[in-house]
Design an enzyme around this catalytic site. Sequence first.
Site, short mmCIF file in Angstrom:
data_model
loop_
_atom_site.label_atom_id
_atom_site.label_comp_id
_atom_site.label_asym_id
_atom_site.label_seq_id
_atom_site.Cartn_x
_atom_site.Cartn_y
_atom_site.Cartn_z
N ARG A 56 0.83 -1.21 0.00
CA ARG A 56 0.00 0.00 0.00
C ARG A 56 0.86 1.25 0.00
NH1 ARG A 56 -4.64 1.53 1.84
NH2 ARG A 56 -3.76 3.28 0.70
N ARG B 267 2.22 4.12 -17.33
CA ARG B 267 2.66 4.07 -18.74
C ARG B 267 3.99 4.78 -18.88
NH1 ARG B 267 -0.55 0.11 -19.65
NH2 ARG B 267 -2.67 0.58 -19.08
N CYS C 109 -8.33 2.72 -11.79
CA CYS C 109 -8.43 3.92 -10.93
C CYS C 109 -9.86 4.03 -10.41
CB CYS C 109 -8.15 5.19 -11.73
SG CYS C 109 -6.48 5.30 -12.31
N GLU D 252 -12.24 7.80 -4.36
CA GLU D 252 -12.34 7.54 -2.91
C GLU D 252 -13.73 7.80 -2.37
OE1 GLU D 252 -10.33 7.06 0.02
OE2 GLU D 252 -9.00 6.22 -1.48
N TYR E 221 4.02 5.99 2.75
CA TYR E 221 3.12 7.14 2.91
C TYR E 221 3.95 8.42 2.82
CZ TYR E 221 -0.49 3.87 3.86
OH TYR E 221 -1.39 2.85 3.70
N ARG F 46 -4.15 7.25 -3.50
CA ARG F 46 -3.75 6.02 -2.80
C ARG F 46 -3.51 4.93 -3.83
NH1 ARG F 46 -7.50 8.40 0.65
NH2 ARG F 46 -7.09 8.17 2.87
N ARG G 73 -1.08 7.41 8.19
CA ARG G 73 -0.50 6.28 8.90
C ARG G 73 0.73 6.71 9.69
NH1 ARG G 73 -1.82 1.04 7.36
NH2 ARG G 73 -0.58 0.55 9.20
#
Length: 344
Positions: free
Chosen positions: A7, A63, A74, A77, A107, A89, A115
């Site tokens: 992540r 790309r 994609c 959120e 992050y 994210r 986080r």
Amino acid sequence: MNICSIRGAITIEENTKENIIKNAEILLNEIIEKNGINKEDIINIIFSATKDITKAYPAIATRNMGITDCAIMCMQEMDIEFSLPMCIRVMITVNLDIKKQDIKHIYLKGAKKLRPDIALKNTGFAVAIDGPAGSGKSTVSKIICKELNFIYVDTGAMFRTITLYCLQNDIDCNNKDEVTKELKNINISLDFENGIQQIYLNNENVTDKIRTQEIAKNASIIAQIPSVREKLLNMQRKIAKDSNVIMDGRDIGTNVLPNANVKIYLDADIDERAKRRCEELSLKNEKFEYDKVRQGIIDRDNADKNREIVPLKKADNAITINTTNLSIYEVSDYIIKIIKENIK
Ligand code: DC
């Protein structure tokens, strides 16, 4: 094949195609580099972006980076109250020979706030919480530590442990010379279980034993002895150097960690503090009289605030929170918010 998911998140400065792609590339490159990923081993990449990002799909970055033979998607959120604006994210699924605990999630920029436990890992981030007895220091510190994966250092417990030794060995807590002479026989060590402190006196776990009213009363006398403070100061500073800590006490912001990243001074009205202490005692089935508990707190406040050596005092740059009418979660959420605002 060893499939794992990694992540990451980053915030962008402006909603332009150039800025979106640039930041998505920064994020992907950092994930790839820090985890030693071969681009050919990427199976899929899922991006999400907050609603305020409208000028380009972050996926275009893949790309540009020559990642062309994996599934990419994609999404927008969910729009959650207080969610971080302008944030991209990503989740990368990859064939990688790595143990789960060694995966480095990334992050960056404003997304570090999402986080703090990851972003602040091993950075020596320090939160100093000072305040009088019963102001809620230890309760909120424990909650915050669980949420942010910090360790909670309760310095009052160290003074209590030296006090326990003195009481057990008939050493007069008022006699500075006698206590000083004994210090070489007092070995205090700490251990952290899920971030919560366990304290040992000469290898015996005394975490629960030091929570008596008699020890509390004598600890504020012991805490006035310079040699005691010096012994503990070295320990306290060393712990803060090695880990991310929330350290609570009376002189943390003013003396132990004068450069702490965040300084908080907790306070509450005397009746509220006495009430909280009585609730604790009644939970432990201990006998108590409200007036005596209340007076005991007043006496300790006086001893802690008026002693010559590093008295209890708000550091100039500390934020004061009066917890009288606040729940523990209101206080801990507020402090977490302050911590996040101080993540650079
Ligand atoms: O927070 P507590 O009740 O466990 O602390 C016990 C005593 O130790 C308190 O009366 C004052 C002293 N103390 C101190 O002088 N400096 C600290 N940093 C922490 C505690």
